[in-house]
Motif scaffolding. Structure first.
Motif, mmCIF file in Angstrom:
data_model
loop_
_atom_site.group_PDB
_atom_site.id
_atom_site.type_symbol
_atom_site.label_atom_id
_atom_site.label_comp_id
_atom_site.label_asym_id
_atom_site.label_seq_id
_atom_site.Cartn_x
_atom_site.Cartn_y
_atom_site.Cartn_z
ATOM 1 N N ILE A 70 0.848 -1.198 0.000
ATOM 2 C CA ILE A 70 0.000 0.000 0.000
ATOM 3 C C ILE A 70 0.878 1.241 0.000
ATOM 4 N N ASN A 71 1.906 1.236 0.834
ATOM 5 C CA ASN A 71 2.822 2.384 0.876
ATOM 6 C C ASN A 71 3.497 2.598 -0.467
ATOM 7 N N GLU A 72 3.929 1.513 -1.101
ATOM 8 C CA GLU A 72 4.596 1.629 -2.404
ATOM 9 C C GLU A 72 3.656 2.159 -3.478
ATOM 10 N N PHE A 73 2.432 1.645 -3.506
ATOM 11 C CA PHE A 73 1.496 2.041 -4.547
ATOM 12 C C PHE A 73 0.830 3.385 -4.253
ATOM 13 N N SER A 74 0.979 3.885 -3.032
ATOM 14 C CA SER A 74 0.423 5.197 -2.686
ATOM 15 C C SER A 74 1.345 6.337 -3.098
ATOM 16 N N GLN A 75 2.589 6.013 -3.383
ATOM 17 C CA GLN A 75 3.541 7.043 -3.792
ATOM 18 C C GLN A 75 3.132 7.607 -5.153
ATOM 19 N N PRO A 76 3.367 8.899 -5.354
ATOM 20 C CA PRO A 76 3.051 9.468 -6.674
ATOM 21 C C PRO A 76 3.807 8.712 -7.768
ATOM 22 N N ASP A 77 3.081 8.256 -8.737
ATOM 23 C CA ASP A 77 3.672 7.432 -9.791
ATOM 24 C C ASP A 77 2.832 7.614 -11.044
ATOM 25 N N SER A 78 3.477 7.865 -12.112
ATOM 26 C CA SER A 78 2.728 8.074 -13.351
ATOM 27 C C SER A 78 2.442 6.768 -14.085
ATOM 28 N N SER A 79 2.947 5.650 -13.559
ATOM 29 C CA SER A 79 2.779 4.365 -14.226
ATOM 30 C C SER A 79 1.310 3.949 -14.252
ATOM 31 N N LYS A 80 0.827 3.548 -15.406
ATOM 32 C CA LYS A 80 -0.547 3.076 -15.547
ATOM 33 C C LYS A 80 -0.743 1.718 -14.882
ATOM 34 N N ASP A 81 0.372 1.005 -14.608
ATOM 35 C CA ASP A 81 0.267 -0.306 -13.960
ATOM 36 C C ASP A 81 -0.395 -0.218 -12.586
ATOM 37 N N ASN A 82 -0.310 0.948 -11.951
ATOM 38 C CA ASN A 82 -0.829 1.102 -10.598
ATOM 39 C C ASN A 82 -2.295 1.496 -10.563
ATOM 40 N N TRP A 83 -2.936 1.607 -11.710
ATOM 41 C CA TRP A 83 -4.312 2.054 -11.769
ATOM 42 C C TRP A 83 -5.222 0.936 -12.261
ATOM 43 N N VAL A 84 -6.398 0.896 -11.686
ATOM 44 C CA VAL A 84 -7.382 -0.135 -11.993
ATOM 45 C C VAL A 84 -8.643 0.572 -12.470
ATOM 46 N N SER A 85 -9.292 0.017 -13.478
ATOM 47 C CA SER A 85 -10.516 0.648 -13.970
ATOM 48 C C SER A 85 -11.590 0.607 -12.884
ATOM 49 N N GLU A 86 -12.507 1.557 -12.959
ATOM 50 C CA GLU A 86 -13.612 1.630 -11.985
ATOM 51 C C GLU A 86 -14.427 0.333 -11.995
ATOM 52 N N GLU A 87 -14.601 -0.236 -13.188
ATOM 53 C CA GLU A 87 -15.387 -1.466 -13.309
ATOM 54 C C GLU A 87 -14.740 -2.614 -12.548
ATOM 55 N N VAL A 88 -13.432 -2.798 -12.748
ATOM 56 C CA VAL A 88 -12.714 -3.877 -12.060
ATOM 57 C C VAL A 88 -12.694 -3.611 -10.562
ATOM 58 N N ALA A 89 -12.408 -2.380 -10.174
ATOM 59 C CA ALA A 89 -12.372 -2.025 -8.756
ATOM 60 C C ALA A 89 -13.737 -2.275 -8.109
ATOM 61 N N GLY A 90 -14.795 -1.894 -8.798
ATOM 62 C CA GLY A 90 -16.141 -2.116 -8.278
ATOM 63 C C GLY A 90 -16.441 -3.593 -8.091
ATOM 64 N N TYR A 91 -16.044 -4.388 -9.075
ATOM 65 C CA TYR A 91 -16.233 -5.835 -8.990
ATOM 66 C C TYR A 91 -15.497 -6.400 -7.782
ATOM 67 N N LEU A 92 -14.235 -6.027 -7.611
ATOM 68 C CA LEU A 92 -13.436 -6.579 -6.510
ATOM 69 C C LEU A 92 -13.959 -6.123 -5.145
ATOM 70 N N LYS A 93 -14.351 -4.871 -5.056
ATOM 71 C CA LYS A 93 -14.913 -4.384 -3.794
ATOM 72 C C LYS A 93 -16.208 -5.120 -3.469
#
Length: 149
Positions: free
Chosen positions: A56-79
């Protein structure tokens, strides 16, 4: 888009609930072998919490990489998956006999494996870390199934 750290927070909660559950189950056991198994499972859940905190700490750091982002649809499904499958099952376990709780623990381990597997495509360089957690959860599942048989 949702940052992966939000989904990792759900994983952290899964592990915290698992730790509490296995600790309570261990204290209720009279058989030393079962008690030891549940204490070991609780300790491993605590270790998984630390892994997810670090991620969580690593992925919370400012990062422009798209690898760290999840679409709203996928996030909604997982939640939704966590909220409808994993957390209610853990709540039920607190009010059951050891055998019933053990059967539900098997289901939670299965659901956790599915949840963590769904995180893999978004984990970037941390895929191996999440794969290790998945492997350990699979081992938990096998240990629980052995205890049931």
């Amino acid at each position: 888009m949702v940052n992966l750290s939000e989904l990792l927070s759900i994983a952290l909660n899964i592990e915290a609930e698992g730790y509490a559950f296995y600790t309570n189950l261990a204290s209720a056991q009279t058989d030393e072998q079962s008690k030891q198994l549940f204490q070991n499972l609780a300790q491993q859940e605590r270790e998984h919490q630390e892994i997810f905190k670090k991620l969580i700490n690593e992925f919370s750091q400012p990062d422009s990489s798209k690898d760290n982002w999840v679409s709203e649809e996928v996030a909604g499904y997982l939640k939704s998956y966590a909220n409808m499958s994993i957390f209610p099952t853990m709540t039920k376990m607190k009010q059951m006999s050891s055998t019933e709780a053990l059967k539900l623990a098997v289901e939670v381990e299965k659901d956790s494996i599915i949840f963590y597997s769904e995180l893999l495509p978004y984990a970037g360089n941390e895929r191996e870390t999440i794969k290790k957690v998945i492997s350990e959860e699979k081992r938990h599942l096998m240990d629980l199934l052995a205890l049931l048989s």
